[in-house]
Design a protein around this motif. Sequence first.
Motif, PDB file in Angstrom:
ATOM      1  N   ASP A   1      37.391  39.040  45.854  1.00 59.97           N
ATOM      2  CA  ASP A   1      38.730  37.865  45.676  1.00 59.97           C
ATOM      3  C   ASP A   1      39.367  39.653  44.504  1.00 59.97           C
ATOM      4  O   ASP A   1      38.915  40.946  43.999  1.00 59.97           O
ATOM      5  CB  ASP A   1      37.445  37.270  44.713  1.00 59.97           C
ATOM      6  CG  ASP A   1      37.670  36.593  45.473  1.00 59.97           C
ATOM      7  OD1 ASP A   1      37.844  36.545  46.450  1.00 59.97           O
ATOM      8  OD2 ASP A   1      36.799  35.235  45.637  1.00 59.97           O
ATOM      9  N   THR A   2      40.268  38.329  43.915  1.00 64.07           N
ATOM     10  CA  THR A   2      41.020  39.394  42.773  1.00 64.07           C
ATOM     11  C   THR A   2      41.482  37.893  41.926  1.00 64.07           C
ATOM     12  O   THR A   2      41.744  37.250  42.541  1.00 64.07           O
ATOM     13  CB  THR A   2      42.649  39.870  43.269  1.00 64.07           C
ATOM     14  OG1 THR A   2      42.510  40.603  44.604  1.00 64.07           O
ATOM     15  CG2 THR A   2      43.482  40.499  42.275  1.00 64.07           C
ATOM     16  N   LEU A   3      41.259  38.233  40.904  1.00 66.22           N
ATOM     17  CA  LEU A   3      41.450  36.799  39.828  1.00 66.22           C
ATOM     18  C   LEU A   3      42.132  38.042  38.217  1.00 66.22           C
ATOM     19  O   LEU A   3      41.966  39.655  38.238  1.00 66.22           O
ATOM     20  CB  LEU A   3      40.529  36.035  39.613  1.00 66.22           C
ATOM     21  CG  LEU A   3      39.072  37.196  39.494  1.00 66.22           C
ATOM     22  CD1 LEU A   3      38.640  37.734  37.924  1.00 66.22           C
ATOM     23  CD2 LEU A   3      37.400  36.385  39.657  1.00 66.22           C
ATOM     24  N   ARG A   4      42.273  37.027  37.547  1.00 66.95           N
ATOM     25  CA  ARG A   4      42.683  38.128  36.193  1.00 66.95           C
ATOM     26  C   ARG A   4      41.824  37.193  35.352  1.00 66.95           C
ATOM     27  O   ARG A   4      41.403  36.278  35.224  1.00 66.95           O
ATOM     28  CB  ARG A   4      44.013  37.223  35.483  1.00 66.95           C
ATOM     29  CG  ARG A   4      45.392  37.657  36.352  1.00 66.95           C
ATOM     30  CD  ARG A   4      46.211  38.528  36.908  1.00 66.95           C
ATOM     31  NE  ARG A   4      46.101  39.143  35.202  1.00 66.95           N
ATOM     32  CZ  ARG A   4      46.773  40.514  34.398  1.00 66.95           C
ATOM     33  NH1 ARG A   4      47.014  41.388  36.388  1.00 66.95           N
ATOM     34  NH2 ARG A   4      47.165  41.085  33.931  1.00 66.95           N
ATOM     35  N   ALA A   5      42.171  38.292  34.511  1.00 61.38           N
ATOM     36  CA  ALA A   5      40.966  37.355  33.847  1.00 61.38           C
ATOM     37  C   ALA A   5      40.640  38.975  32.441  1.00 61.38           C
ATOM     38  O   ALA A   5      41.399  39.928  31.835  1.00 61.38           O
ATOM     39  CB  ALA A   5      39.428  37.870  33.926  1.00 61.38           C
ATOM     40  N   GLN A   6      40.347  38.213  30.664  1.00 60.66           N
ATOM     41  CA  GLN A   6      40.804  37.967  29.189  1.00 60.66           C
ATOM     42  C   GLN A   6      39.356  39.025  29.495  1.00 60.66           C
ATOM     43  O   GLN A   6      38.285  38.688  29.488  1.00 60.66           O
ATOM     44  CB  GLN A   6      40.444  37.800  28.020  1.00 60.66           C
ATOM     45  CG  GLN A   6      41.885  36.051  28.431  1.00 60.66           C
ATOM     46  CD  GLN A   6      43.710  37.733  28.169  1.00 60.66           C
ATOM     47  OE1 GLN A   6      43.488  38.611  27.064  1.00 60.66           O
ATOM     48  NE2 GLN A   6      44.525  37.096  28.963  1.00 60.66           N
ATOM     49  N   ALA A   7      39.592  40.242  28.916  1.00 59.36           N
ATOM     50  CA  ALA A   7      38.484  41.496  28.098  1.00 59.36           C
ATOM     51  C   ALA A   7      37.412  40.728  27.211  1.00 59.36           C
ATOM     52  O   ALA A   7      37.916  40.174  26.148  1.00 59.36           O
ATOM     53  CB  ALA A   7      39.074  42.516  27.205  1.00 59.36           C
ATOM     54  N   GLY A   8      36.300  40.699  27.013  1.00 61.37           N
ATOM     55  CA  GLY A   8      35.427  39.895  26.676  1.00 61.37           C
ATOM     56  C   GLY A   8      34.588  38.920  27.615  1.00 61.37           C
ATOM     57  O   GLY A   8      33.657  38.151  26.845  1.00 61.37           O
ATOM     58  N   GLU A   9      35.307  37.957  28.769  1.00 60.18           N
ATOM     59  CA  GLU A   9      34.706  37.161  29.645  1.00 60.18           C
ATOM     60  C   GLU A   9      33.662  37.712  30.403  1.00 60.18           C
ATOM     61  O   GLU A   9      33.481  38.803  30.376  1.00 60.18           O
ATOM     62  CB  GLU A   9      35.545  36.442  30.660  1.00 60.18           C
ATOM     63  CG  GLU A   9      37.070  35.948  29.953  1.00 60.18           C
ATOM     64  CD  GLU A   9      37.599  35.274  31.180  1.00 60.18           C
ATOM     65  OE1 GLU A   9      36.928  34.529  32.272  1.00 60.18           O
ATOM     66  OE2 GLU A   9      38.872  35.341  31.117  1.00 60.18           O
ATOM     67  N   ARG A  10      32.411  36.350  30.064  1.00 56.19           N
ATOM     68  CA  ARG A  10      31.035  37.844  31.071  1.00 56.19           C
ATOM     69  C   ARG A  10      30.370  37.068  32.200  1.00 56.19           C
ATOM     70  O   ARG A  10      29.285  36.945  32.677  1.00 56.19           O
ATOM     71  CB  ARG A  10      30.593  37.688  29.362  1.00 56.19           C
ATOM     72  CG  ARG A  10      30.863  38.511  28.877  1.00 56.19           C
ATOM     73  CD  ARG A  10      29.535  38.610  28.171  1.00 56.19           C
ATOM     74  NE  ARG A  10      28.595  39.948  28.027  1.00 56.19           N
ATOM     75  CZ  ARG A  10      28.534  40.763  28.570  1.00 56.19           C
ATOM     76  NH1 ARG A  10      29.807  41.950  27.644  1.00 56.19           N
ATOM     77  NH2 ARG A  10      27.565  41.454  28.827  1.00 56.19           N
ATOM     78  N   GLU A  11      31.230  35.248  32.892  1.00 52.35           N
ATOM     79  CA  GLU A  11      30.441  35.115  33.378  1.00 52.35           C
ATOM     80  C   GLU A  11      31.892  34.422  34.622  1.00 52.35           C
ATOM     81  O   GLU A  11      31.627  33.603  35.494  1.00 52.35           O
ATOM     82  CB  GLU A  11      30.126  33.382  33.025  1.00 52.35           C
ATOM     83  CG  GLU A  11      29.261  33.512  32.145  1.00 52.35           C
ATOM     84  CD  GLU A  11      27.578  33.507  32.260  1.00 52.35           C
ATOM     85  OE1 GLU A  11      27.587  33.502  34.187  1.00 52.35           O
ATOM     86  OE2 GLU A  11      27.668  34.178  31.264  1.00 52.35           O
ATOM     87  N   LEU A  12      32.176  35.774  34.711  1.00 50.04           N
ATOM     88  CA  LEU A  12      33.828  35.767  36.153  1.00 50.04           C
ATOM     89  C   LEU A  12      32.266  35.801  37.149  1.00 50.04           C
ATOM     90  O   LEU A  12      31.073  36.270  37.836  1.00 50.04           O
ATOM     91  CB  LEU A  12      33.798  37.565  36.296  1.00 50.04           C
ATOM     92  CG  LEU A  12      35.098  37.651  34.974  1.00 50.04           C
ATOM     93  CD1 LEU A  12      35.562  39.103  35.417  1.00 50.04           C
ATOM     94  CD2 LEU A  12      35.842  36.745  34.718  1.00 50.04           C
ATOM     95  N   VAL A  13      32.668  35.009  38.400  1.00 56.48           N
ATOM     96  CA  VAL A  13      32.377  34.977  39.965  1.00 56.48           C
ATOM     97  C   VAL A  13      33.554  36.392  41.366  1.00 56.48           C
ATOM     98  O   VAL A  13      35.115  34.952  41.094  1.00 56.48           O
ATOM     99  CB  VAL A  13      31.723  34.004  40.482  1.00 56.48           C
ATOM    100  CG1 VAL A  13      31.361  33.676  41.251  1.00 56.48           C
ATOM    101  CG2 VAL A  13      31.239  33.415  38.989  1.00 56.48           C
ATOM    102  N   LEU A  14      33.128  37.018  41.440  1.00 60.22           N
ATOM    103  CA  LEU A  14      33.961  37.418  43.009  1.00 60.22           C
ATOM    104  C   LEU A  14      33.251  37.389  44.282  1.00 60.22           C
ATOM    105  O   LEU A  14      32.078  37.689  44.405  1.00 60.22           O
ATOM    106  CB  LEU A  14      33.913  38.952  42.344  1.00 60.22           C
ATOM    107  CG  LEU A  14      34.869  38.848  41.157  1.00 60.22           C
ATOM    108  CD1 LEU A  14      35.189  40.534  41.363  1.00 60.22           C
ATOM    109  CD2 LEU A  14      36.242  38.710  41.422  1.00 60.22           C
ATOM    110  N   ARG A  15      33.316  36.772  44.944  1.00 64.42           N
ATOM    111  CA  ARG A  15      33.312  36.852  46.490  1.00 64.42           C
ATOM    112  C   ARG A  15      34.387  37.102  47.261  1.00 64.42           C
ATOM    113  O   ARG A  15      35.638  37.484  47.079  1.00 64.42           O
ATOM    114  CB  ARG A  15      33.439  34.902  46.670  1.00 64.42           C
ATOM    115  CG  ARG A  15      32.777  34.107  45.848  1.00 64.42           C
ATOM    116  CD  ARG A  15      32.947  32.592  46.852  1.00 64.42           C
ATOM    117  NE  ARG A  15      31.679  31.611  45.932  1.00 64.42           N
ATOM    118  CZ  ARG A  15      31.889  31.083  44.641  1.00 64.42           C
ATOM    119  NH1 ARG A  15      33.406  31.897  43.884  1.00 64.42           N
ATOM    120  NH2 ARG A  15      30.805  29.865  44.214  1.00 64.42           N
ATOM    121  N   MET A  16      33.366  38.157  48.376  1.00 62.88           N
ATOM    122  CA  MET A  16      33.148  38.782  49.541  1.00 62.88           C
ATOM    123  C   MET A  16      34.155  37.943  50.458  1.00 62.88           C
ATOM    124  O   MET A  16      33.233  36.962  50.595  1.00 62.88           O
ATOM    125  CB  MET A  16      32.544  39.825  49.701  1.00 62.88           C
ATOM    126  CG  MET A  16      31.764  40.822  48.819  1.00 62.88           C
ATOM    127  SD  MET A  16      33.548  41.546  48.174  1.00 62.88           S
ATOM    128  CE  MET A  16      33.455  43.378  49.234  1.00 62.88           C
TER     129      MET A  16
END
Length: 602
Positions: free
Chosen positions: A420-435
């Motif tokens: 997966d590719t996503l946009r996030a703000q520095a400081g976010e800590r609950e990101l979920v990426l899927r292969m």
Amino acid sequence: MALERQGAHGRAAPRAARARGREVGRFLPAQIESAPAPAPARAAVELAQPGDDGVDDDGEDSDAPVLTALFVRVLDGATQRPCADATVSVQRDSTDCDAQGLAELRYLGEAPPPLNACAPGYVARSVNPDHGHDSRANPFVIELERGGTLVARIEPVPKSGFPGLRVTVAPERSDSGGGSESFFQGGVSRRTLHGELAFGFFDATGTVTLDGLKPGLPLELSVTDRRVTLLESPETIVLASGERREVHLRLDETCELSGLAHDARGAPIADLGIWLLPAGDPPQRLLQETQNTSVVATTRSLEDGSFRFSDVRTGTWLVGPEPQRRPAASNIATRAVVVEVSAHTREQRVDLEVVPGLFLAGVVLDARGDPASGVFVKAHEGDCGAVALTRAEGRFEIGPLPAGSYEVVACRPGSLEPGDTLRAQAGERELVLRMRPACSLSGRVVDASTGSGLAAQLTLLRRDEPETAGVNLYTELDGSFEFEGLREGGYAILATDYERRVSLVSALELAPGRDLRELVIRLEEGARIVAHYSGEHSVELRLEQSGVRLGRPGMQPGAAQTLSVPAGTLVLVLRTADGREERHELALAAGEERALELREPK
């Protein structure tokens, strides 16, 4: 092989493509390496038959690796006296010669692989020994030529950094006069003689001595510090056998960088470690601890936040906070400033604003929804980027990063398929990426004539994406291999071994649930092209077979190359920088050598 310059068995990236093999790396087919390597032949690929387990009826493993003895004697080519201080090596075995210049080596395979020999004051050689030298009474004899010695002195002596002298073969001769041998391994062209010939660091007195330089070659000298060129000598030199020559080099005036480290409110930051290193193209401003080998100088800010670097040469530099070995313990972003130092500038100010560091954190899941360990997660935006590797529970933490929005992507090491590719703000800590769902490919490389397993190097390429980076892998000693984490589609495999053979397998289709396993790749003899280019401008030489791009080395005017390629029909394309192109179709038989005179496309 993108393999950086590391020799025929350079260590590669960690568990790339989760491959069951000895080493894996990433490369671009256009990339050129300079270490000697294996070469071509034609391949057949087939499914192993049931019961074909490589074990004889008596229970013995017929494919167990066998080491063969090779005795070598090293002599002075002019006097025929033994070189008692010589060192010889073959594959991974290296040893010193005795008082009679004699040494015993062991190698893997049926035919002796290339042999390397060197001794202080002599020109190193790499040769291909023949069979039958398996006893002290009948050693393979290799003669070394006494080289030239160069003593260089530099003024003024640099007060910082790690200056060194680089000796290269001048372009007008490095590719001419009999040519240098090239052959394809892993989709890249390797050269046995070109570019850098020797390198040595200057000592505290500004002196460096290089011996064993090949006589009769026009040599160019340059002074470098890490990746920065400080001086290029305008003249070439030619050394005679046994000659000792002294040269004096003088550096231009240097610049002093002085600056202030402060926070966003202008308050000085004391005792801050600061790096000075050359900027890349384009420069990557977020400094990483892995860049420490490129650092030219370090310093620490004083109580008032001031810092200073002396003896800075002309060029583009990065000045920024020193990264911590444990990034999670840092509370600042290691963002550097780009500094341009122009000629004749004696002093220059640097304003270094240090900003708080933030982290991106989360978890990577595989296609089944389970935590995925050993996955690279990259965060990138403009000239700032960082990478982290997921832990056993699939967790990751990237930073410290400056505040802002970042593109985040997950990818297995060496894999052709990102997640997966996503946009996030520095400081976010609950990101979920899927292969994404992935495919696998496994099998074995064998000798076409005997059926025994062979240690080989494999390169996996996308047939429909010739510009896409491939996956490079060394098999196990018995020839077994496995690629995982691949996306569906058409692939090709290029296999090479120590005995200068190559197999090209060009019709592999992968899809989720339809993995290819128990493939048998058979190596057969290839052909050779001896190409000489007589145009006025440099060109790209591209070779293609069965719709697969084998490589694309560059050729300079007057250059000569010997290319080992798979037998069969081959397309050779010459292309200039301005887009002019010329195509040649060749039909080559196994064992054939074809001479070609190439001219610049019209």
